[in-house]
Design a protein around this motif. Sequence first.
Motif: not given
Lengths: 277, 385
Positions: B3-6, B31, B49, B52-58
Amino acid sequence: MTKNAHPLRQKYTRSHILRTTTCPGCGIGTVSQAILRSIDELQFDIDDFIFVSGIGCSAWIPSPFYNADTLHTTHGRPVAFATGVKLGLPDKHVMVVSGDGDLTAIGGNHLIHAARRNINLTVVLVNNGIYGMTGGQTAPTTPRGIKTITSPYGAMEHHFDISPMVVAAGASYVARWTTYHPRQLTRSIKKGIQKKGFALIEAVSQCPVQYGRASKLGGAVDMLKHFKKNSVRINKAREMGAEELQGKFIVGEFTDLEKAELSEQWVRLRCEMMEER
Amino acid sequence: MQRNKRVLTGTHFEMGNWACTEGAIAAGCNFAAGYPITPASEVANLLAARLPEVGGTFLQTEDEISAICSAIGASWAGCKAMTVTSGPGISLMQENIGFAVATETPLVIVDVQRFGPSTGVPSVGLAGDIVQVARGSHGDYQIIALCPENPQEMFDLTIRAFNLAEAYRVPVFVMADGFMGHMREQIVVPEEDRIELKNRKVAEPAETVLDRQDFLDVNVAPMPVFGRGIKAHVTSSCHDEHGMRNLSDPEVMHRYAMHPIEKILSHRDDIVRVQDACEDATIALVSCGTVSRCARAAARLGREEGLNLGTLRLLTCWPFPDQEVRVVADRVDHMLVLENNTGQLYPYIKAEAAHACRVSFLGPQTLGQIHDPRYILSHIKEIIQ
């Protein structure tokens, strides 16, 4: 630009733009001044604003005039574009300036969904009740009975009552004024800019060239007198019957409430997720 | 699952739509906007999903029009933005694809194609949008469209799409389809530092827009990204090199239309990629996308039987690989164009090749189904008799 130019013109507009596209007597100048005066009175930096507009006369209020980031989009879509800009730049003020045709006909779906999301946009909707730029066609805001170029026998459809519609869709702040109420309009735009949430300011405005001719209301002064005579404050309107309110402009604040705002929620979620890392 | 890895470095067994999502994230996408549609939904679902884990927006939008508009808005806000849809969504997006072209907006559009026309068959991966992505919006323009053939390439080419979008300030298509989108295969995700990323050049602030050149540069003008005091004037209406609207000067109109076209065509050698595997062949099987797998299988079968078959695979379908097609046409006797449609690229290939060799077309045995390699082979045997 000469030294005699209006201080707002000197401070906030692109100096090399020397001509407007508006007809004599148009209400757009009043609305534009109310917007710039709001920013000035709030002592905000216009560089912290991104102005997004669609297609139609009032979409030309920020573009090309305002000396700031301006995005002039396709017909009906400025609210959709602005939603992406705001989510990308949650710290900036994003203002949509466009007309009733742009925002409630072709772009109506985006307007109500942005209100539902309660995303922090300030939408200044200039409602002149007609398609001005394309030559005076019936708009979803044209009152029944008025003869326009596309309803030469009188408009048969009922018109949108925009402000209550946007209240129902979930906006945080909604106000309506006419160009006869520039000070109240300015106050509401200031409030809308500061509001954390979706803010709609409906500015009922005169189009003497198209609407004035179609409605036989006459020129700009006659139309402003018409706004003055027929405006009813919202608190007073609540005590009046539907028949009494026929043909009246209900003005004032329709809603002003606090509720969860979208771009802020995204900032919070992103922070939480990044902290987990 | 990490999780949370780019970048999810490692070997995975996942579907193409997963690979596309991870390619986007690995490319720095922060985005995405989309509207549910089969067979593309998994990309949007996974982005919702993962971002947001990598600082983005959906953003799930009210329709595909809003999806592309908000993605363009986010790109101007400085994001690496994308949208993902299928044919019906592309049809709705067309007007604003033109907006992205005219305003030179970096953007990735993933098209997981399906059987059309109209609502058609949602889960069957007919390559029905090949021409509409290049010619669907009004006016004249050039577009970049990349054609993966498997889940691995949905990863690789999505990264490439972001890099091309950033490098040239253009919308770029990834032309997947329902077959490869839903197909599970091995996907190798490299180490993060092995993935080369490109970022757009951003304009410097100046006193007025007239002191900068933000638009219409064949060598890619720096982008006046919003929110940095650059005071950008962005319009898709005819504009000069400063971005200011000009609807009266014929010279400006010419440059407004021509420079975005020349920007792509003058860099076509960097953009266009083909796989030429028909060195000594007399018959070249020309294809792109999923069909390329069938073409390769047919060529292998044919060679086992002594037929001199080769393949030419277009990894870029737009800008059209005209020179590459001509080179092969000069070498072979016959070009057989294989497409999972009724021949969308065929006229373009014919126009480049017909002076030098025979060119013919073969759709699948049943429209919408994958070409059976034995069916291709029996067709070849017929035409060489």
